[in-house]
Design a protein around this motif. Structure first.
Motif, PDB file in Angstrom:
ATOM      1  N   LYS A 128       1.006  -0.698  -0.267  1.00  0.00           N
ATOM      2  CA  LYS A 128       0.068  -0.249   0.218  1.00  0.00           C
ATOM      3  C   LYS A 128       1.099   1.379  -0.118  1.00  0.00           C
ATOM      4  O   LYS A 128       1.432   1.681   0.772  1.00  0.00           O
ATOM      5  CB  LYS A 128      -0.851  -0.034   1.160  1.00  0.00           C
ATOM      6  CG  LYS A 128      -1.557  -1.361   1.484  1.00  0.00           C
ATOM      7  CD  LYS A 128      -2.572  -1.390   0.393  1.00  0.00           C
ATOM      8  CE  LYS A 128      -3.379  -2.611   0.447  1.00  0.00           C
ATOM      9  NZ  LYS A 128      -3.162  -3.837  -0.380  1.00  0.00           N
ATOM     10  N   HIS A 129       0.780   2.046  -1.009  1.00  0.00           N
ATOM     11  CA  HIS A 129       1.928   3.214  -0.586  1.00  0.00           C
ATOM     12  C   HIS A 129       0.759   4.791  -0.391  1.00  0.00           C
ATOM     13  O   HIS A 129      -0.139   4.565  -1.020  1.00  0.00           O
ATOM     14  CB  HIS A 129       2.018   3.487  -1.968  1.00  0.00           C
ATOM     15  CG  HIS A 129       2.272   2.343  -2.878  1.00  0.00           C
ATOM     16  ND1 HIS A 129       3.150   1.495  -2.757  1.00  0.00           N
ATOM     17  CD2 HIS A 129       2.281   1.920  -4.806  1.00  0.00           C
ATOM     18  CE1 HIS A 129       3.492   0.481  -3.126  1.00  0.00           C
ATOM     19  NE2 HIS A 129       3.065   0.743  -4.453  1.00  0.00           N
ATOM     20  N   THR A 130       1.676   5.191   0.219  1.00  0.00           N
ATOM     21  CA  THR A 130       0.464   6.012   1.059  1.00  0.00           C
ATOM     22  C   THR A 130       0.925   7.422  -0.144  1.00  0.00           C
ATOM     23  O   THR A 130       0.139   8.390  -0.395  1.00  0.00           O
ATOM     24  CB  THR A 130       1.540   7.003   2.163  1.00  0.00           C
ATOM     25  OG1 THR A 130       0.876   5.879   3.291  1.00  0.00           O
ATOM     26  CG2 THR A 130       1.248   8.254   2.417  1.00  0.00           C
ATOM     27  N   PHE A 131       1.723   7.304  -0.749  1.00  0.00           N
ATOM     28  CA  PHE A 131       2.727   8.096  -1.866  1.00  0.00           C
ATOM     29  C   PHE A 131       3.040   7.748  -3.287  1.00  0.00           C
ATOM     30  O   PHE A 131       3.150   6.420  -3.599  1.00  0.00           O
ATOM     31  CB  PHE A 131       3.709   9.891  -1.286  1.00  0.00           C
ATOM     32  CG  PHE A 131       3.778  10.298   0.226  1.00  0.00           C
ATOM     33  CD1 PHE A 131       2.746  11.238   0.074  1.00  0.00           C
ATOM     34  CD2 PHE A 131       4.446   9.713   0.991  1.00  0.00           C
ATOM     35  CE1 PHE A 131       2.709  12.007   1.187  1.00  0.00           C
ATOM     36  CE2 PHE A 131       4.072  10.198   2.425  1.00  0.00           C
ATOM     37  CZ  PHE A 131       3.110  11.074   2.340  1.00  0.00           C
ATOM     38  N   SER A 132       2.861   8.164  -4.351  1.00  0.00           N
ATOM     39  CA  SER A 132       3.441   8.135  -5.371  1.00  0.00           C
ATOM     40  C   SER A 132       4.606   6.663  -5.580  1.00  0.00           C
ATOM     41  O   SER A 132       5.287   7.781  -5.202  1.00  0.00           O
ATOM     42  CB  SER A 132       3.078   8.421  -7.133  1.00  0.00           C
ATOM     43  OG  SER A 132       2.262   9.732  -6.953  1.00  0.00           O
ATOM     44  N   VAL A 170       8.665   8.635   0.827  1.00  0.00           N
ATOM     45  CA  VAL A 170       7.382   6.848   0.408  1.00  0.00           C
ATOM     46  C   VAL A 170       7.090   6.945   1.650  1.00  0.00           C
ATOM     47  O   VAL A 170       7.665   7.410   2.513  1.00  0.00           O
ATOM     48  CB  VAL A 170       8.805   6.758   0.026  1.00  0.00           C
ATOM     49  CG1 VAL A 170       7.768   4.569   0.203  1.00  0.00           C
ATOM     50  CG2 VAL A 170       9.351   6.267  -1.144  1.00  0.00           C
ATOM     51  N   ILE A 171       6.205   6.149   1.847  1.00  0.00           N
ATOM     52  CA  ILE A 171       5.704   5.520   2.977  1.00  0.00           C
ATOM     53  C   ILE A 171       5.044   4.188   2.028  1.00  0.00           C
ATOM     54  O   ILE A 171       3.860   3.992   1.799  1.00  0.00           O
ATOM     55  CB  ILE A 171       5.110   5.791   4.233  1.00  0.00           C
ATOM     56  CG1 ILE A 171       5.273   7.603   4.530  1.00  0.00           C
ATOM     57  CG2 ILE A 171       4.165   5.158   5.172  1.00  0.00           C
ATOM     58  CD1 ILE A 171       4.071   7.701   5.997  1.00  0.00           C
ATOM     59  N   ASN A 172       5.712   3.247   2.498  1.00  0.00           N
ATOM     60  CA  ASN A 172       4.721   1.973   2.305  1.00  0.00           C
ATOM     61  C   ASN A 172       4.817   0.920   3.021  1.00  0.00           C
ATOM     62  O   ASN A 172       5.798   1.005   3.881  1.00  0.00           O
ATOM     63  CB  ASN A 172       5.952   0.723   0.763  1.00  0.00           C
ATOM     64  CG  ASN A 172       5.698   1.974  -0.508  1.00  0.00           C
ATOM     65  OD1 ASN A 172       4.747   2.768  -0.984  1.00  0.00           O
ATOM     66  ND2 ASN A 172       6.895   1.512  -1.265  1.00  0.00           N
ATOM     67  N   GLN A 201       8.003   0.283   5.016  1.00  0.00           N
ATOM     68  CA  GLN A 201      10.158   1.530   4.302  1.00  0.00           C
ATOM     69  C   GLN A 201       8.840   2.858   4.047  1.00  0.00           C
ATOM     70  O   GLN A 201       8.555   3.673   3.675  1.00  0.00           O
ATOM     71  CB  GLN A 201       9.936   0.749   3.104  1.00  0.00           C
ATOM     72  CG  GLN A 201      11.427   1.032   2.780  1.00  0.00           C
ATOM     73  CD  GLN A 201      12.098   0.145   2.059  1.00  0.00           C
ATOM     74  OE1 GLN A 201      12.177   0.605   0.552  1.00  0.00           O
ATOM     75  NE2 GLN A 201      12.258  -0.952   2.276  1.00  0.00           N
ATOM     76  N   ILE A 202      10.261   3.804   4.338  1.00  0.00           N
ATOM     77  CA  ILE A 202      10.101   5.340   4.499  1.00  0.00           C
ATOM     78  C   ILE A 202      11.323   6.380   4.065  1.00  0.00           C
ATOM     79  O   ILE A 202      12.322   5.888   4.573  1.00  0.00           O
ATOM     80  CB  ILE A 202       9.545   6.036   5.849  1.00  0.00           C
ATOM     81  CG1 ILE A 202       8.814   5.035   7.231  1.00  0.00           C
ATOM     82  CG2 ILE A 202       9.640   7.473   6.037  1.00  0.00           C
ATOM     83  CD1 ILE A 202       8.186   5.602   7.924  1.00  0.00           C
ATOM     84  N   TRP A 203      10.558   6.556   3.070  1.00  0.00           N
ATOM     85  CA  TRP A 203      11.976   7.246   2.698  1.00  0.00           C
ATOM     86  C   TRP A 203      11.823   8.760   2.754  1.00  0.00           C
ATOM     87  O   TRP A 203      10.953   9.465   2.557  1.00  0.00           O
ATOM     88  CB  TRP A 203      11.635   7.438   0.663  1.00  0.00           C
ATOM     89  CG  TRP A 203      12.223   5.537   0.643  1.00  0.00           C
ATOM     90  CD1 TRP A 203      11.984   4.773   0.922  1.00  0.00           C
ATOM     91  CD2 TRP A 203      12.594   4.891  -1.317  1.00  0.00           C
ATOM     92  NE1 TRP A 203      12.540   3.491   0.676  1.00  0.00           N
ATOM     93  CE2 TRP A 203      12.729   4.233  -1.283  1.00  0.00           C
ATOM     94  CE3 TRP A 203      11.817   5.652  -2.268  1.00  0.00           C
ATOM     95  CZ2 TRP A 203      12.527   3.008  -2.429  1.00  0.00           C
ATOM     96  CZ3 TRP A 203      12.517   5.323  -3.457  1.00  0.00           C
ATOM     97  CH2 TRP A 203      12.205   3.985  -3.375  1.00  0.00           C
ATOM     98  N   ILE A 204      12.900   9.333   3.030  1.00  0.00           N
ATOM     99  CA  ILE A 204      13.045  10.617   3.342  1.00  0.00           C
ATOM    100  C   ILE A 204      14.600  11.703   2.285  1.00  0.00           C
ATOM    101  O   ILE A 204      15.638  10.540   2.081  1.00  0.00           O
ATOM    102  CB  ILE A 204      13.192  11.084   4.963  1.00  0.00           C
ATOM    103  CG1 ILE A 204      12.348  10.551   5.462  1.00  0.00           C
ATOM    104  CG2 ILE A 204      13.598  13.019   4.876  1.00  0.00           C
ATOM    105  CD1 ILE A 204      12.595  10.821   6.992  1.00  0.00           C
ATOM    106  N   HIS A 233       1.367   8.991  11.107  1.00  0.00           N
ATOM    107  CA  HIS A 233       1.664   7.043  10.377  1.00  0.00           C
ATOM    108  C   HIS A 233       0.413   5.969  11.257  1.00  0.00           C
ATOM    109  O   HIS A 233       1.741   5.780  12.117  1.00  0.00           O
ATOM    110  CB  HIS A 233       2.390   6.435   9.536  1.00  0.00           C
ATOM    111  CG  HIS A 233       1.731   5.197   9.244  1.00  0.00           C
ATOM    112  ND1 HIS A 233       0.604   4.970   7.631  1.00  0.00           N
ATOM    113  CD2 HIS A 233       2.385   4.036   9.328  1.00  0.00           C
ATOM    114  CE1 HIS A 233       0.785   4.015   7.343  1.00  0.00           C
ATOM    115  NE2 HIS A 233       0.946   2.942   8.299  1.00  0.00           N
ATOM    116  N   VAL A 234      -0.394   5.898  11.566  1.00  0.00           N
ATOM    117  CA  VAL A 234      -0.951   4.965  12.509  1.00  0.00           C
ATOM    118  C   VAL A 234      -0.806   3.959  12.134  1.00  0.00           C
ATOM    119  O   VAL A 234      -1.401   2.952  11.115  1.00  0.00           O
ATOM    120  CB  VAL A 234      -2.664   5.225  12.832  1.00  0.00           C
ATOM    121  CG1 VAL A 234      -3.285   4.006  13.785  1.00  0.00           C
ATOM    122  CG2 VAL A 234      -2.641   6.450  13.029  1.00  0.00           C
TER     123      VAL A 234
END
Length: 231
Positions: A21-25, A42-44, A116-119, A186-187
């Motif tokens: 599931k992708h919070t962002f593109s 990114v938050i996957n 997985q979170i990308w900054i 993000h919960v």
């Protein structure tokens, strides 16, 4: 301003071995209204079948955070790290000038679930790095990642802070936000009240132009959430 990103409105990709599931593109999912938030890209929310995973692939100029919510990740990278990342631990990989790695479900029988979170980093290039740590499950807000690595936190190459939030039934925390900072929540589990808004598992909230946040759990199930402060 609090803008809610509902869990069921996220982008989705299912390859059989991976349900994401992708919070962002991300990947084949593209929504110009959801390209990121501040430096957060990114938050996957990934579920991986037993024994499956991501083969060796490359990254550069990205700060990549992994947080396991079920199971265990088997990690290997070009920096020589061969690690297992179990439930509850945080991993921060600074891709810098370039790194390759693989991530697999470390179990042949159980499902793996992880975020997985990308900054985006403050500056590009530099030597890649790897950090991993378990911060426990203390109630309230626990600081996990900071720009300085102070007090045993993981050090990120951006003016960003990540906190872990655990709230038992009928407990609350207050978060003070520095001027001009943005926050993304993000919960992971439970139902969290953020000021006048309600967020459930998988939901996210983009927050700007607020000085304080009241974070409350008014239900029986424990709340687990990740709170990102961003430039």
């Amino acid at each position: 301003m609090i803008n809610i990103r509902l869990a069921n409105e996220r982008g989705a990709a299912n390859f059989g071995w991976l349900d994401s599931k992708h919070t962002f593109s991300f990947g084949s999912y593209h929504d110009p209204k959801h390209m990121g938030f501040s430096a957060l890209r990114v938050i996957n929310d990934d579920t991986v079948t037993p024994g499956a995973g991501f083969g060796t692939h490359g990254h550069r100029d990205m700060e990549i955070i992994s947080f396991v919510t079920k199971g265990i990740i088997a990690h290997k990278d070009s920096m020589g790290n061969v690690q297992e990342l179990p439930k509850g631990e945080f991993q921060l990989m600074s891709a810098g000038s370039g790194v390759t790695h693989s991530e697999y479900n470390g179990s042949g029988t159980d499902m793996l679930k992880f975020l997985q979170i990308w900054i985006e980093p403050e500056t590009k290039g530099g030597t890649p790095g790897y950090q991993q740590k378990d911060f426990g499950q203390q109630q309230g807000l626990t600081t996990i990642i900071t720009p300085t690595g102070e007090n045993g936190t993981l050090k990120i190459k951006q003016q960003a802070t990540l906190r872990q939030l655990y709230l038992a039934q009928d407990t609350a925390e207050k978060l003070t936000i520095e001027d001009s900072r943005k926050v993304y929540i993000h919960v992971v589990e439970g139902e969290l009240q953020v000021n006048e808004k309600t967020l459930n598992a998988g939901d996210g909230a983009q927050i700007a132009d607020l000085a304080t946040l009241d974070l409350r759990n008014q239900n029986e199930q424990q709340v687990l959430a990740l709170v990102l402060e961003l430039p």
